[in-house]
Motif scaffolding. Structure first.
Motif, short mmCIF file in Angstrom:
data_model
loop_
_atom_site.label_atom_id
_atom_site.label_comp_id
_atom_site.label_asym_id
_atom_site.label_seq_id
_atom_site.Cartn_x
_atom_site.Cartn_y
_atom_site.Cartn_z
N CYS A 170 0.87 -1.17 0.00
CA CYS A 170 0.00 0.00 0.00
C CYS A 170 0.91 1.22 0.00
CB CYS A 170 -0.96 0.00 1.20
SG CYS A 170 -0.15 0.16 2.80
N SER A 171 0.33 2.35 -0.16
CA SER A 171 1.06 3.62 -0.15
C SER A 171 2.17 3.64 -1.20
CB SER A 171 1.61 3.93 1.24
OG SER A 171 1.89 5.30 1.36
N TRP A 172 1.80 3.24 -2.42
CA TRP A 172 2.72 3.33 -3.54
C TRP A 172 1.96 3.85 -4.75
CZ3 TRP A 172 3.18 1.28 -8.48
CH2 TRP A 172 4.41 1.53 -9.10
N PRO A 173 2.39 4.92 -5.32
CA PRO A 173 3.54 5.71 -4.89
C PRO A 173 3.22 6.48 -3.60
CG PRO A 173 2.46 6.79 -6.73
CD PRO A 173 1.75 5.48 -6.52
N MET A 174 4.28 6.86 -2.92
CA MET A 174 4.14 7.62 -1.68
C MET A 174 3.62 9.02 -1.99
SD MET A 174 5.01 6.13 1.13
CE MET A 174 5.88 4.75 1.80
N PRO A 175 2.96 9.65 -1.01
CA PRO A 175 2.48 11.03 -1.20
C PRO A 175 3.64 11.99 -1.47
CG PRO A 175 1.53 10.05 0.79
CD PRO A 175 2.58 9.10 0.29
N GLU A 176 3.37 13.02 -2.26
CA GLU A 176 4.41 13.98 -2.66
C GLU A 176 5.11 14.63 -1.47
OE1 GLU A 176 5.80 14.70 -5.63
OE2 GLU A 176 4.61 13.05 -6.45
N ASP A 177 4.36 15.02 -0.43
CA ASP A 177 5.00 15.67 0.71
C ASP A 177 5.97 14.72 1.42
OD1 ASP A 177 2.79 14.17 1.60
OD2 ASP A 177 2.42 15.49 3.31
N PHE A 178 5.62 13.45 1.48
CA PHE A 178 6.51 12.46 2.07
C PHE A 178 7.76 12.30 1.20
CE2 PHE A 178 8.28 8.27 2.53
CZ PHE A 178 8.40 8.14 3.90
N GLU A 186 29.78 2.32 -0.22
CA GLU A 186 29.18 1.01 -0.44
C GLU A 186 27.69 0.97 -0.13
OE1 GLU A 186 33.36 0.92 -0.09
OE2 GLU A 186 31.96 1.49 1.48
N ALA A 187 27.18 1.99 0.51
CA ALA A 187 25.76 2.03 0.88
C ALA A 187 24.92 2.49 -0.31
CB ALA A 187 25.54 2.96 2.06
N TYR A 188 23.81 1.84 -0.51
CA TYR A 188 22.85 2.24 -1.55
C TYR A 188 21.58 2.68 -0.84
CZ TYR A 188 19.48 1.97 -5.34
OH TYR A 188 18.49 2.27 -6.25
N VAL A 189 21.13 3.88 -1.15
CA VAL A 189 19.91 4.41 -0.54
C VAL A 189 18.86 4.48 -1.65
CG1 VAL A 189 18.90 6.30 0.77
CG2 VAL A 189 21.32 5.74 1.08
N TYR A 190 17.81 3.70 -1.48
CA TYR A 190 16.78 3.62 -2.51
C TYR A 190 16.18 4.98 -2.83
CZ TYR A 190 16.60 -1.46 -2.62
OH TYR A 190 16.90 -2.77 -2.81
N PRO A 191 15.89 5.22 -4.11
CA PRO A 191 15.20 6.46 -4.48
C PRO A 191 13.75 6.42 -3.98
CG PRO A 191 15.40 5.01 -6.38
CD PRO A 191 16.17 4.36 -5.25
N GLY A 192 13.17 7.59 -3.82
CA GLY A 192 11.80 7.70 -3.32
C GLY A 192 10.79 6.94 -4.17
N THR A 193 11.04 6.81 -5.45
CA THR A 193 10.10 6.11 -6.33
C THR A 193 9.98 4.64 -5.98
OG1 THR A 193 11.89 5.78 -7.93
CG2 THR A 193 10.43 7.68 -8.28
N ALA A 194 10.95 4.09 -5.24
CA ALA A 194 10.91 2.67 -4.86
C ALA A 194 10.21 2.46 -3.51
CB ALA A 194 12.32 2.11 -4.78
N LEU A 195 9.92 3.53 -2.79
CA LEU A 195 9.33 3.39 -1.46
C LEU A 195 7.88 2.95 -1.53
CD1 LEU A 195 10.70 6.54 0.37
CD2 LEU A 195 11.60 4.20 0.40
N HIS A 196 7.51 2.09 -0.60
CA HIS A 196 6.14 1.60 -0.47
C HIS A 196 6.01 1.00 0.92
CE1 HIS A 196 8.58 -1.80 -1.84
NE2 HIS A 196 7.80 -2.53 -1.04
N CYS A 197 4.84 0.64 1.31
CA CYS A 197 4.61 -0.05 2.56
C CYS A 197 4.24 -1.49 2.23
CB CYS A 197 3.50 0.63 3.36
SG CYS A 197 3.14 -0.22 4.91
N THR A 198 5.11 -2.42 2.57
CA THR A 198 4.84 -3.83 2.33
C THR A 198 3.89 -4.36 3.39
OG1 THR A 198 7.00 -4.16 1.31
CG2 THR A 198 5.86 -6.13 2.09
N VAL A 199 2.76 -4.87 2.95
CA VAL A 199 1.80 -5.49 3.85
C VAL A 199 2.17 -6.95 4.03
CG1 VAL A 199 -0.63 -6.07 4.17
CG2 VAL A 199 -0.01 -3.87 3.15
#
Length: 139
Positions: free
Chosen positions: A32-40, A58-71
């Motif tokens: 749920c919550s994909w894509p995330m709200p613009e303010d977030f 060596e750290a990879y930080v996911y871009p905002g477009t990949a964010l979601h809430c896994t149920v």
């Protein structure tokens, strides 16, 4: 936009380079919550840039477009490739289960509220947990 960090994990390196395809990485999740709200996403992007500056290369930080809430994760994307036969098999197995659940009276309808918690490290990944404010996910 901030620069992209590199990663030692070959799977994530392919993601970072834009070289991964659904043939390489394919999972099966209920989200749920994909894509995330613009303010977030705007707040996350600022946080993401700070993380990239502070963490080792060596750290990879996911871009905002990949964010979601896994149920629910039914198959992790790291489990490897899935051919079309396996994809269809999983879809035909889970589609009626999810359709039946969605038809239940207790299935949440309309909007619901999640509150994001501080990021935590779990294994080799940092994740955000969510608080299910109105119990919709738990249903």
């Amino acid at each position: 936009a901030c620069p992209m960090a590199s990663w030692g994990d070959p799977l994530v390196a392919k993601l970072a380079a834009g070289e991964a395809s659904q043939d390489d990485l394919c999972g099966f999740v209920v989200v749920c919550s994909w894509p995330m709200p613009e303010d977030f996403l705007a707040a996350y992007e600022r946080f993401r840039c700070e993380l990239i500056a502070a963490l080792p290369d060596e750290a990879y930080v996911y871009p905002g477009t990949a964010l979601h809430c896994t149920v629910m994760t039914l198959r992790a994307f790291t489990a490897g490739p899935m051919d079309s036969e396996l994809r269809e098999s999983l879809r035909s197995l889970w589609e009626p289960v999810l359709a039946s659940a969605r038809a239940m009276e207790a299935w949440p309808a309309g909007t619901f509220t999640l509150r994001i918690a501080r990021p935590t490290l779990e294994g080799s990944a940092g994740i955000f947990r969510y608080e299910d404010m109105d119990g919709a996910i738990a249903q």
